[in-house]
Design a protein around this motif. Sequence first.
Motif, PDB file in Angstrom:
ATOM      1  N   LEU A 110       1.049  -1.249   0.071  1.00 47.65           N
ATOM      2  CA  LEU A 110      -0.051  -0.068   0.021  1.00 47.65           C
ATOM      3  C   LEU A 110       0.835   1.199   0.110  1.00 47.65           C
ATOM      4  CD1 LEU A 110      -2.941  -0.658   2.487  1.00 47.65           C
ATOM      5  CD2 LEU A 110      -2.910  -0.394   0.069  1.00 47.65           C
ATOM      6  N   GLY A 111       2.034   1.137   0.581  1.00 51.86           N
ATOM      7  CA  GLY A 111       3.013   2.437   0.657  1.00 51.86           C
ATOM      8  C   GLY A 111       3.327   2.622  -0.520  1.00 51.86           C
ATOM      9  N   LEU A 112       3.518   1.572  -1.536  1.00 52.17           N
ATOM     10  CA  LEU A 112       3.943   1.978  -2.941  1.00 52.17           C
ATOM     11  C   LEU A 112       3.118   2.985  -3.503  1.00 52.17           C
ATOM     12  CD1 LEU A 112       5.269  -1.500  -4.135  1.00 52.17           C
ATOM     13  CD2 LEU A 112       6.470   0.528  -3.146  1.00 52.17           C
ATOM     14  N   LEU A 113       1.621   2.975  -3.319  1.00 47.42           N
ATOM     15  CA  LEU A 113       0.552   3.804  -3.793  1.00 47.42           C
ATOM     16  C   LEU A 113       0.412   5.048  -3.178  1.00 47.42           C
ATOM     17  CD1 LEU A 113      -2.567   1.469  -4.890  1.00 47.42           C
ATOM     18  CD2 LEU A 113      -0.606   2.589  -6.527  1.00 47.42           C
ATOM     19  N   PHE A 114       0.426   5.009  -1.673  1.00 51.99           N
ATOM     20  CA  PHE A 114       0.254   6.270  -0.886  1.00 51.99           C
ATOM     21  C   PHE A 114       1.157   6.099   0.152  1.00 51.99           C
ATOM     22  CE2 PHE A 114      -3.912   4.825  -2.533  1.00 51.99           C
ATOM     23  CZ  PHE A 114      -4.445   6.086  -3.256  1.00 51.99           C
ATOM     24  N   GLU A 115       1.806   7.370   0.724  1.00 48.43           N
ATOM     25  CA  GLU A 115       2.817   7.098   1.632  1.00 48.43           C
ATOM     26  C   GLU A 115       2.087   6.854   2.970  1.00 48.43           C
ATOM     27  OE1 GLU A 115       4.841  10.847   1.998  1.00 48.43           O
ATOM     28  OE2 GLU A 115       5.005  10.987  -0.129  1.00 48.43           O
ATOM     29  N   ASP A 116       0.902   7.347   3.376  1.00 47.21           N
ATOM     30  CA  ASP A 116       0.377   6.716   4.663  1.00 47.21           C
ATOM     31  C   ASP A 116      -0.933   6.330   4.377  1.00 47.21           C
ATOM     32  OD1 ASP A 116      -0.016   6.908   7.474  1.00 47.21           O
ATOM     33  OD2 ASP A 116      -1.136   8.921   7.211  1.00 47.21           O
ATOM     34  N   ALA A 117      -1.026   4.943   4.002  1.00 48.44           N
ATOM     35  CA  ALA A 117      -2.337   4.117   3.958  1.00 48.44           C
ATOM     36  C   ALA A 117      -2.146   2.957   4.699  1.00 48.44           C
ATOM     37  CB  ALA A 117      -2.116   3.803   2.160  1.00 48.44           C
TER      38      ALA A 117
END
Length: 180
Positions: free
Chosen positions: A61-68
């Motif tokens: 998820l961190g690859l899409l959003f920094e804080d997800a």
Amino acid sequence: AAVEEAWQETSEKLTAAEKRRAGLEREVALLSRLRDALEAARTTARDHYFRPVMAELKPLLGLLFEDASVTFDEETLLPRTVRRNGLEEPVGVLSGGMREQLAVLTRLAFARLLAKDGQPAPVILDDALVYSDDDRIERMFDALHRQASDQQIIVFSCRQRAFSQLGGNILRMKPWIPEA
């Protein structure tokens, strides 16, 4: 007026009803214990299998959003909310692209777990990411590239241009010519 007989009959019915009540109370107690044991077993199994999946999903998820982060429904184990950029949104209101990206990342997380357990499994994506915008599809390609070094990922798509940047071996159809 047969009062004594009526009293005796009523007394016997009362005794039978009390026995039935006692039996039902025992059954309720047993069923309650069984329900509690099954719920405890389900919680233990969920935690046993669910936590490792979440541990694998978080960096993806961190690859899409920094804080997800994703929360899952306790009963159905389906994604309930996605928290990104400080906002929590129900999965139902997310775009089709975001939902499909979440599904792909979850598959990758499961595949990573299987591979760590010595049972590698390919990830097969059939026309996945069709609703993703260009920016997110590039991020998803980065995630797929990173995972492809450790596991086999097979992508079927009718969107050849969009997936051409993904690389890999492209299969092409050619007419079969029987050998003479």
